[in-house]
Design a protein around this motif. Structure first.
Motif, PDB file in Angstrom:
ATOM      1  N   ARG A  51      -2.170   9.114  13.474  1.00  0.00           N
ATOM      2  CA  ARG A  51      -1.145   9.304  12.433  1.00  0.00           C
ATOM      3  C   ARG A  51      -0.529   8.113  12.023  1.00  0.00           C
ATOM      4  O   ARG A  51       0.821   8.108  11.679  1.00  0.00           O
ATOM      5  CB  ARG A  51      -0.195  10.609  12.375  1.00  0.00           C
ATOM      6  N   PHE A  52      -1.017   6.858  11.980  1.00  0.00           N
ATOM      7  CA  PHE A  52      -0.388   5.616  11.731  1.00  0.00           C
ATOM      8  C   PHE A  52       0.262   5.818  10.162  1.00  0.00           C
ATOM      9  O   PHE A  52      -0.327   6.349   9.371  1.00  0.00           O
ATOM     10  CB  PHE A  52      -1.220   4.611  11.825  1.00  0.00           C
ATOM     11  N   ARG A  53       1.266   5.148  10.033  1.00  0.00           N
ATOM     12  CA  ARG A  53       1.999   5.284   8.738  1.00  0.00           C
ATOM     13  C   ARG A  53       1.903   3.757   7.966  1.00  0.00           C
ATOM     14  O   ARG A  53       2.613   3.044   8.681  1.00  0.00           O
ATOM     15  CB  ARG A  53       3.381   6.181   8.588  1.00  0.00           C
ATOM     16  N   PHE A  54       2.053   3.625   7.032  1.00  0.00           N
ATOM     17  CA  PHE A  54       2.278   2.336   6.259  1.00  0.00           C
ATOM     18  C   PHE A  54       3.710   2.491   5.653  1.00  0.00           C
ATOM     19  O   PHE A  54       3.966   3.324   4.914  1.00  0.00           O
ATOM     20  CB  PHE A  54       1.221   2.181   4.996  1.00  0.00           C
ATOM     21  N   GLN A  55       4.441   1.446   5.700  1.00  0.00           N
ATOM     22  CA  GLN A  55       6.080   1.575   5.449  1.00  0.00           C
ATOM     23  C   GLN A  55       6.391   0.230   4.562  1.00  0.00           C
ATOM     24  O   GLN A  55       5.707  -0.888   5.007  1.00  0.00           O
ATOM     25  CB  GLN A  55       6.928   1.790   6.542  1.00  0.00           C
ATOM     26  N   ASN A  56       7.170   0.383   3.657  1.00  0.00           N
ATOM     27  CA  ASN A  56       7.830  -0.880   3.012  1.00  0.00           C
ATOM     28  C   ASN A  56       9.183  -0.703   3.497  1.00  0.00           C
ATOM     29  O   ASN A  56       9.907   0.246   2.822  1.00  0.00           O
ATOM     30  CB  ASN A  56       7.468  -0.585   1.644  1.00  0.00           C
TER      31      ASN A  56
ATOM     32  N   VAL B 208       0.824  -1.213  -0.116  1.00  0.00           N
ATOM     33  CA  VAL B 208       0.055   0.061   0.026  1.00  0.00           C
ATOM     34  C   VAL B 208       0.898   1.223  -0.039  1.00  0.00           C
ATOM     35  O   VAL B 208       0.479   2.319  -0.665  1.00  0.00           O
ATOM     36  CB  VAL B 208      -0.876  -0.115   1.583  1.00  0.00           C
ATOM     37  N   ALA B 209       1.892   1.234   0.778  1.00  0.00           N
ATOM     38  CA  ALA B 209       2.909   2.364   0.949  1.00  0.00           C
ATOM     39  C   ALA B 209       3.447   2.706  -0.483  1.00  0.00           C
ATOM     40  O   ALA B 209       3.553   3.817  -0.826  1.00  0.00           O
ATOM     41  CB  ALA B 209       3.928   2.294   1.777  1.00  0.00           C
TER      42      ALA B 209
ATOM     43  N   VAL C 131       3.350   6.074   3.747  1.00  0.00           N
ATOM     44  CA  VAL C 131       2.395   7.014   3.682  1.00  0.00           C
ATOM     45  C   VAL C 131       1.701   7.017   4.928  1.00  0.00           C
ATOM     46  O   VAL C 131       1.737   6.008   5.548  1.00  0.00           O
ATOM     47  CB  VAL C 131       1.473   6.363   2.299  1.00  0.00           C
ATOM     48  N   SER C 132       1.039   8.134   5.057  1.00  0.00           N
ATOM     49  CA  SER C 132       0.168   8.337   6.168  1.00  0.00           C
ATOM     50  C   SER C 132      -1.113   7.754   5.857  1.00  0.00           C
ATOM     51  O   SER C 132      -1.776   7.834   4.981  1.00  0.00           O
ATOM     52  CB  SER C 132       0.044   9.756   6.593  1.00  0.00           C
ATOM     53  N   VAL C 133      -1.756   6.874   7.021  1.00  0.00           N
ATOM     54  CA  VAL C 133      -3.021   6.389   6.756  1.00  0.00           C
ATOM     55  C   VAL C 133      -4.109   7.379   6.827  1.00  0.00           C
ATOM     56  O   VAL C 133      -5.238   7.178   6.254  1.00  0.00           O
ATOM     57  CB  VAL C 133      -3.409   5.306   7.937  1.00  0.00           C
ATOM     58  N   ALA C 134      -3.819   8.651   7.514  1.00  0.00           N
ATOM     59  CA  ALA C 134      -4.746   9.654   7.404  1.00  0.00           C
ATOM     60  C   ALA C 134      -5.235  10.200   6.072  1.00  0.00           C
ATOM     61  O   ALA C 134      -6.316  10.596   5.762  1.00  0.00           O
ATOM     62  CB  ALA C 134      -4.328  10.802   8.120  1.00  0.00           C
TER      63      ALA C 134
ATOM     64  N   PRO D  47      -2.980   9.953  -7.078  1.00  0.00           N
ATOM     65  CA  PRO D  47      -2.306   8.522  -6.620  1.00  0.00           C
ATOM     66  C   PRO D  47      -3.662   7.564  -6.162  1.00  0.00           C
ATOM     67  O   PRO D  47      -4.956   7.980  -5.898  1.00  0.00           O
ATOM     68  CB  PRO D  47      -1.777   8.980  -5.330  1.00  0.00           C
ATOM     69  N   LEU D  48      -3.318   6.462  -6.254  1.00  0.00           N
ATOM     70  CA  LEU D  48      -4.355   5.428  -5.729  1.00  0.00           C
ATOM     71  C   LEU D  48      -4.686   5.634  -4.165  1.00  0.00           C
ATOM     72  O   LEU D  48      -3.523   5.886  -3.499  1.00  0.00           O
ATOM     73  CB  LEU D  48      -3.803   3.972  -5.946  1.00  0.00           C
ATOM     74  N   ARG D  49      -5.757   5.500  -3.670  1.00  0.00           N
ATOM     75  CA  ARG D  49      -6.051   5.692  -2.272  1.00  0.00           C
ATOM     76  C   ARG D  49      -6.648   3.930  -2.040  1.00  0.00           C
ATOM     77  O   ARG D  49      -7.281   3.461  -2.684  1.00  0.00           O
ATOM     78  CB  ARG D  49      -7.310   6.493  -2.092  1.00  0.00           C
ATOM     79  N   PHE D  50      -6.543   3.945  -0.556  1.00  0.00           N
ATOM     80  CA  PHE D  50      -6.884   2.564  -0.008  1.00  0.00           C
ATOM     81  C   PHE D  50      -7.776   2.827   1.366  1.00  0.00           C
ATOM     82  O   PHE D  50      -7.158   2.340   2.234  1.00  0.00           O
ATOM     83  CB  PHE D  50      -5.501   1.873   0.543  1.00  0.00           C
TER      84      PHE D  50
END
Length: 901
Positions: free
Chosen positions: A157-162, A102-103, A169-172, A114-117
């Motif tokens: 402000r949880f963030r998705f990371q790779n 997702v990130a 990217v911020s989940v917000a 951009p794509l949104r999830f």
């Protein structure tokens, strides 16, 4: 168009320095680029690159190439990652992989949004509830605790990371601003509005995890997650179901992000598909791969269930190209049931285009298997491969110009499009496109497909070259007669619909005459059905040479899904590949309609094509056996030359040549084959060659009637007055009966025929009053029954519908049958297979009909077949009659028995 050349670093190229890599890159480029047409999508597989442990990783080169390509979203994750590797508890391992994807895919490309999830973000929040423990000072109201948890999730402000690509990217940003604002400032009203106006909560409430745990609503599902996480209640929601929810949500976001249902939506402006690269598959990666495949299958089944709903190509579409790399042992864990064919050892990346086409073709019948395994060779790469790879240009993402022009185009071209659509579909509206207007080689348009009740195929036949007024009037008459009987049939309970599929348009007048007689036979049988099992007959045109047989069969299949009275197809025109394609399409699992051939004789159509197919006449195999017997016993021939056209689409001629070669050879003949190209000069030369067959020879003609003129010209110019003995297949009958021999005095042609009024010989006129078909034909179409029916079309057309009506009786009749009962197509098929009743074989106009329970159950057992003699100076005469025909006068001759299968 291609953009700049690929310039990879040497260490990134190493994994692609294998034989077949250029083919792999070319096919992947084709899959990544999205079709411009809004109604088309590319079906994307899961590609598994099988590598040996010592083989370098080809994903290094693919990742480097995608990184240098503008406009293509891609992600790379470590599929061998384990809980110990990422320092996370086991329940977070799969989510960590998805977070990384997702990130990566949420990154902005050079154009477009951009794509949104949002679905995935909401699923992540739900999964976090089950892992949270009770905290102090929580309110007693469970709904309030759910509201607080949602507010805390947005505030954190949880963030998705790779970890592999360092993207985050911020989940917000994945949750719409109005949802964040209302939830934070106006609780609990904001949560209520979110549930009503935002789609992801409604989707979660309908997801399979909600139904399996009887949550009933999004709030109920969140409450169950929280209660299990705090230990208040144990709802037994296992981690496997949570993982499945996360993958379902991720796939739903991708599908919605690429939808084209909105005029100006972002999905219309996405011109490339995202790519997911998964390095060596471990336990977590294997789980992710399995869940992605399961999610695709579940979405397909959920959207294609219901009465008459069959999956279309768009139902198989999922906007994610997955490329994974692993060893053979992991592929074996996935199992053979997840890919086809099963001998994956033969899969090579050099043949990826072939295997993709095979996968695409078999997808509907492969139990929804999405995987294509490809073996990466370990052999030393060919010289010059590095230069070839670095010279391959990168795919260029198309610009989404059509999105901005769509509104203007809609306004300007809509009226024109509506008119031309109406005209193109032969006076049918766009919502019922069962016909199409196509042009023939003679610049004349023909309407192909399934006709509607208001369409008449023969209204404009007067402009066909060489069409005489009498034939045109007769064609219109029989079409009007059939549709008049249709009006009577639909007024009665339990009526059934049969489609007559044939060559209702052609460049050859002889085909129109054949269709006329077949339709007259259909009309006679339809009239007889009205007093018992009424039949409505719809007409369908497969086009000249049945070139549009498959497309017409598709239209019939669509009509059958909406009309449960449509249970069979008869006719099928001519033994060509278009006919074969039509039979196969109608027998597909989503249709399964029985088909009954009238004048087609190609052996393979009956023995190899479909279990749903039967025919009325004998096959070329039987024709060849009778022809060889006749040539030996009555012509005294000992050698044969078989003349046939070099036409791969003509199943009749190629099969008759093969069967004749075998039959004559089995009787000790010296056999020679002579092919000719389908042009006047080559056919003419073949005719000249026939003059040299000798006094003990016979020229066996396996071509079409239209080619016989040039063939006869060749014989006349070389050996007029000393013609060879000529024996032909059933296609010759049209040439003889249409007066083709008048220009060749002295030429005698013996030919085979599935049946003819000449079966009654000189007693035909006397047989009219005692034979129901001949009586019915005379009542409808006047005198001249015997001369007209010297061709077999009407007899076989009548018997095709007779077989259908008897099959229906066998399927539904009981001591007190319900007149409104309609059998299914499968029930009709079983009734046809057991066509013989207590009285024995079905007595047809063309002879007895009995389908034996053998490997050749589609062919009537010991069906009547004649050898007729044509010459310019006299009407055709009967020379030999074989098979079962209990009303023939004189009775059938003594012939060799029909061999078993």
């Amino acid at each position: 168009m291609r953009s700049k050349r690929w310039d990879p670093a040497s260490n990134d190229l190493g994994g692609l320095l294998v034989d077949g890599a250029p083919a792999l890159l070319d096919q992947l480029d084709a899959l990544v680029l999205r079709p411009r047409h809004w109604w088309r999508e590319t079906l994307l597989p899961i590609i598994y690159l099988v590598c040996e442990p010592t083989t370098r990783n080809p994903l290094d080169g693919l990742a480097d190439r995608l990184h240098q390509t503008a406009g293509i979203l891609h992600s790379r994750i470590n599929g061998q990652e384990t809980p110990a590797d990422n320092g996370q508890p086991p329940e977070k391992s799969l989510r960590r992989l998805l977070d990384g994807v997702v990130a990566d895919l949420s990154q902005r490309v050079d154009r477009g949004r951009p794509l949104r999830f949002p679905h995935y973000s909401l699923a992540v929040w739900l999964s976090s509830l089950i892992m949270n423990h009770a905290t102090p000072r929580q309110p007693d109201d469970p709904d309030q605790r759910v509201n607080n948890a949602l507010q805390d999730f947005i505030k954190d402000r949880f963030r998705f990371q790779n970890r592999t690509t360092r993207a985050e990217v911020s989940v917000a940003g994945e949750i719409p601003w109005w949802v964040r604002v209302t939830v934070l400032l106006l609780p609990p009203l904001g949560v209520r509005l979110m549930r009503i106006l935002w789609r992801p909560p409604r989707w979660a409430a309908k997801n399979r995890i909600s139904s399996e745990h009887s949550a009933g609503s999004f709030r109920g599902l969140a409450r169950k997650f929280m209660e299990q996480g705090t230990g208040e209640h144990q709802h037994d929601i296992p981690q496997a179901e949570i993982d499945r929810l996360l993958v379902d949500a991720f796939m739903e976001d991708l599908r919605r992000g690429y939808r084209r249902t909105t005029l100006f939506g972002a999905g219309r402006r996405r011109t490339t598909y995202p790519v997911l690269l998964i390095d060596k598959i471990g336990s977590v990666g294997f789980r992710l791969l399995t869940l992605i495949s399961d999610s695709r299958t579940d979405h397909l089944r959920k959207n294609t269930t219901g009465p008459g709903r069959q999956p279309g190509e768009r139902d198989y579409f999922h906007p994610l190209l997955v490329i994974t790399q692993g060893d053979r042992s992991t592929l074996d864990k996935i199992g053979h049931s997840n890919y086809r064919p099963e001998d994956q050892d033969s899969y090579s990346i050099a043949d990826i285009k072939y295997y993709y086409r095979q996968w695409h073709r078999a997808l509907a019948d492969s139990d929804r298997t999405w995987l294509i395994p490809l073996r990466v060779p370990t052999e030393r790469p060919p010289q010059g491969l590095r230069a070839t790879l670095t010279g391959i240009r990168l795919p260029a993402a198309p610009r989404p110009t059509m999105t901005f022009l769509s509104a203007a185009l809609l306004i300007t071209v809509a009226p024109i499009t509506i008119y031309f659509t109406y005209d193109t579909h032969c006076s049918a509206w766009y919502w019922e496109p069962l016909q199409s207007r196509v042009i023939t080689n003679t610049d004349r348009y023909q309407c192909v497909g399934l006709g509607s009740r208001d369409h008449r195929f023969f209204d404009d036949v007067t402009d066909v070259f060489s069409m005489d007024e009498e034939l045109a009037a007769n064609l219109k008459e029989v079409e009007d007669l059939i549709y008049g009987y249709n009006e009577e049939a639909i007024k009665k309970p339990g009526y059934l619909t049969v489609v007559y599929l044939g060559q209702l348009s052609s460049r050859d007048i002889a085909n129109y005459r054949s269709e006329l007689e077949q339709l007259r036979g259909i009309a006679v049988a339809q009239k007889g059905s009205l007093a018992d099992r009424p039949v409505r007959v719809l007409l369908a045109n497969g086009g000249d040479g049945m070139d549009y047989g498959a497309a017409t069969a598709e239209a019939i299949a669509r009509a059958a899904r909406a009309d449960d009275t449509l249970v069979a197809v008869v006719g099928l025109g001519i033994s060509r590949t278009g006919t074969q394609d039509a039979i196969i399409r109608l027998a597909r699992p989503d249709t399964r309609i029985p088909t009954i051939g009238t004048v087609i004789t190609a052996t393979g159509l009956a023995t190899e094509t479909s279990l749903y197919y039967h025919q009325i006449g004998p096959t070329n195999k039987r024709e060849a056996e009778v022809g060889a017997f006749y040539a030996e016993t009555q012509l005294g021939a000992r050698n044969a030359v078989i003349y046939y056209p070099d036409d791969k689409d003509d199943l009749y001629s190629s099969d008759l040549r093969e069967q004749a070669t075998f039959a004559f050879g089995a009787r000790g003949f010296e056999v020679r084959e002579k092919s000719y190209r389908i042009d006047a000069d080559n056919i003419y030369l073949a005719g000249r060659d026939a003059c040299d067959v000798g006094p003990k020879g016979v020229a066996f003609y396996a071509g079409r009637a239209t080619q016989l003129f040039a063939f006869a010209n060749g014989m006349r110019d070389k050996c007029e007055g000393n013609y060879p003995r000529v024996l032909g297949g059933d296609a010759v009958s049209r040439f003889v009966l249409d007066g083709g021999l008048k220009s060749y005095p002295g030429l005698i042609i013996d030919y085979l025929s599935p049946d003819s009024s000449l079966a009654w010989g000189s007693d035909c006129e006397a047989a009219i009053n005692s034979t129901s078909f001949l009586t019915g034909y005379r009542d409808l179409f006047g005198e001249g029954v015997c001369p007209i029916n010297r061709h077999n079309g009407s007899l076989l057309g009548h018997d095709a519908l007779l077989v259908f009506t008897q099959g229906v009786r066998n399927a539904v009749d009981r001591p007190s049958p319900d007149p409104a009962e309609r059998p299914s197509p499968d029930a009709v098929l079983r009734g046809i297979e057991h066509i013989s009743g207590e009285a024995g074989s079905l007595r047809g106009a063309s002879g007895k009909i009995d389908y034996s329970l053998t490997d050749e159950r589609a062919i009537p057992k010991d069906k009547a077949i004649l050898v007729l003699r044509g010459q310019a100076s006299a009407d055709p005469t009967r020379m030999l009659l074989c098979g079962q025909h209990d009303t023939a006068q004189p009775p059938p001759d003594k012939c060799p028995p029909q061999p078993g299968p």
